[in-house]
Scaffold this active site. Structure first.
Site, PDB file in Angstrom:
ATOM      1  N   ARG A 186       0.832  -1.209   0.000  1.00 51.65           N
ATOM      2  CA  ARG A 186       0.000   0.000   0.000  1.00 51.65           C
ATOM      3  C   ARG A 186       0.863   1.254   0.000  1.00 51.65           C
ATOM      4  NH1 ARG A 186      -3.047   2.848   4.737  1.00 51.65           N
ATOM      5  NH2 ARG A 186      -4.318   4.313   3.569  1.00 51.65           N
ATOM      6  N   HIS A 244       0.796   4.200  -2.790  1.00 58.39           N
ATOM      7  CA  HIS A 244       0.519   5.591  -2.431  1.00 58.39           C
ATOM      8  C   HIS A 244       1.682   6.494  -2.819  1.00 58.39           C
ATOM      9  CE1 HIS A 244      -3.093   5.367   0.496  1.00 58.39           C
ATOM     10  NE2 HIS A 244      -3.128   4.357  -0.358  1.00 58.39           N
ATOM     11  N   ASP A 245       2.884   5.976  -2.785  1.00 56.56           N
ATOM     12  CA  ASP A 245       4.040   6.764  -3.217  1.00 56.56           C
ATOM     13  C   ASP A 245       3.980   7.024  -4.717  1.00 56.56           C
ATOM     14  OD1 ASP A 245       6.593   8.046  -3.063  1.00 56.56           O
ATOM     15  OD2 ASP A 245       7.510   6.209  -3.829  1.00 56.56           O
ATOM     16  N   VAL A 253       1.403   9.650  -6.353  1.00 59.42           N
ATOM     17  CA  VAL A 253       1.537  11.074  -6.037  1.00 59.42           C
ATOM     18  C   VAL A 253       2.977  11.475  -6.326  1.00 59.42           C
ATOM     19  CG1 VAL A 253       1.293  12.860  -4.276  1.00 59.42           C
ATOM     20  CG2 VAL A 253      -0.198  10.852  -4.227  1.00 59.42           C
ATOM     21  N   ASN A 311      -3.428   8.893   4.139  1.00 52.85           N
ATOM     22  CA  ASN A 311      -2.148   8.269   4.477  1.00 52.85           C
ATOM     23  C   ASN A 311      -1.905   8.145   5.976  1.00 52.85           C
ATOM     24  OD1 ASN A 311      -1.393   7.872   1.844  1.00 52.85           O
ATOM     25  ND2 ASN A 311      -0.129   9.707   1.699  1.00 52.85           N
ATOM     26  N   PRO A 320      -7.271   7.153  -5.408  1.00 51.35           N
ATOM     27  CA  PRO A 320      -8.692   6.813  -5.508  1.00 51.35           C
ATOM     28  C   PRO A 320      -9.315   6.643  -4.140  1.00 51.35           C
ATOM     29  CG  PRO A 320      -7.348   4.901  -5.976  1.00 51.35           C
ATOM     30  CD  PRO A 320      -6.402   6.058  -5.847  1.00 51.35           C
ATOM     31  N   HIS A 333      -6.209  -4.870  -4.350  1.00 50.34           N
ATOM     32  CA  HIS A 333      -6.078  -5.267  -2.961  1.00 50.34           C
ATOM     33  C   HIS A 333      -6.430  -6.739  -2.773  1.00 50.34           C
ATOM     34  CE1 HIS A 333     -10.398  -3.634  -2.588  1.00 50.34           C
ATOM     35  NE2 HIS A 333     -10.490  -4.947  -2.592  1.00 50.34           N
ATOM     36  N   ASP A 355      -3.321 -13.829  -3.407  1.00 55.08           N
ATOM     37  CA  ASP A 355      -3.921 -14.856  -4.242  1.00 55.08           C
ATOM     38  C   ASP A 355      -5.055 -14.252  -5.053  1.00 55.08           C
ATOM     39  OD1 ASP A 355      -6.165 -14.631  -2.547  1.00 55.08           O
ATOM     40  OD2 ASP A 355      -5.363 -16.174  -1.212  1.00 55.08           O
TER      41      ASP A 355
END
Length: 327
Positions: A73, A77-78, A81, A105, A174, A193, A253
């Site tokens: 995650r 997120h890095d 942006v 964050n 998002p 995810h 999976d």
């Protein structure tokens, strides 16, 4: 805490299925190199760098089973942006909130692991290996932990950015409430995810008075909705979490696609994947084959190349949480 609020959010599959491996193009040179990156970038300058990253990650995951979701995650997120420049790792400067200070964050964690890796590598090869590359490698190694081989290749050669602003987060990440059109537009502009958990607040709107009649979202499996209401009373408890991928939230999976087809996608952005013909076909395809793993590997390479700094751009930070002092 075992499942931990730090791995909240709609992640990887529902996002990458829409964009990174469907609407983005790689910047290839024919030799597998992407956007100025290449395999084994540090082979001569710091030959043990990737070994150090993997060693520390493999030592941490057994006692911190949620670490793969946390680092995956954080990497996502890095990259979304300012590109994959480790800006998500920077602390605020002069009371101007940094990316990590934003609400989306605020539940990120795993920074200590990245800092520990950076410290060991700096002692071995000072000023050589970027924090952006460390984060990319750490995410891959953590997710690959249960497997014999790496789940995707990580091209290296990124450099670190010098700017991190919380004000840039909302326009680039998002929301778990996003509809299909919003998700698609974001991924077209940028480029899953299968593991993790979500806070009740990110989906409780689907459980109570969704259409104004005191009902749940009709696209949600009624039995699953009843279970979720038992976990998340109204009003939602800010600390309660639920598995994003029931029975498989700590495993990498394809079970996520199976639960989507059973209308057990937890977030609105999950349900949105079934409302578009193209994405629905992909969901069906990935639920019935091993294609997902190959597609995921390709998508991670492409995501890791979003707006990267290479060559003389940016810097190689000495500490991941602060930029280097200027002369």
């Amino acid at each position: 805490m075992m499942r931990a609020r730090n791995i909240v959010f709609v992640f990887l599959v529902s996002l990458l299925v829409l964009g990174v491996f469907r609407v983005c193009s790689a910047y290839g040179d024919g030799d597998g190199n992407v956007a100025g990156l290449r395999l084994n970038f540090y082979a001569k300058s710091c030959p043990t760098a990737e070994i150090i990253v993997k060693g520390i990650i493999l030592s941490r995951v057994p006692t911190n089973p949620t670490l793969p979701a946390k680092l995956l995650r954080m990497h996502f997120h890095d990259c979304f942006v300012r590109g994959c420049d480790a800006s998500v790792l920077l602390n605020a400067v002069n009371n101007v909130p940094a990316e990590k200070d934003s609400i989306p964050n605020s539940s990120l964690s795993g920074f200590d692991v990245i800092d520990d890796i950076k410290t060991v590598i700096e002692n071995k090869c000072p000023g050589v290996v970027s924090c952006a590359d460390i984060l990319a490698l750490a995410a891959r190694d953590a997710v690959s932990f249960p497997y014999i081989s790496n789940k995707w290749e990580v091209l290296t050669g990124r450099r670190d950015g010098r700017v991190s602003l919380a004000s840039e987060i909302n326009a680039n990440l998002p929301s778990p409430f996003s509809n299909f059109s919003t998700l698609l537009q974001l991924f077209i502009s940028k480029g899953g995810h299968t593991i993790g958990v979500a806070h009740c607040a990110t989906f409780s709107n689907r459980l109570y008075n969704f259409t104004g009649k005191g009902d749940a979202d009709p696209s949600l499996n009624p039995i699953y909705a009843q279970f979720l209401r038992s976990q998340c009373p109204n009003p939602a408890n800010s600390t309660t979490t639920v598995e994003l991928d029931p029975r498989s939230s700590k495993s990498f999976d394809k079970n996520y696609f199976n639960i989507l087809l059973q209308n057990e996608g937890l977030l609105q952005s999950d349900a949105a994947l079934l409302k578009d013909g193209n994405s629905f076909q992909l969901v069906e395809r990935f639920s019935n084959s091993s294609d997902f793993f190959n597609a995921f590997a390709k998508s991670m390479v492409k995501m890791g190349a979003i707006e990267v700094l290479t060559g003389y751009a940016g810097e190689i930070r000495k500490r991941c949480s602060v930029v280097n002092p200027t002369n």
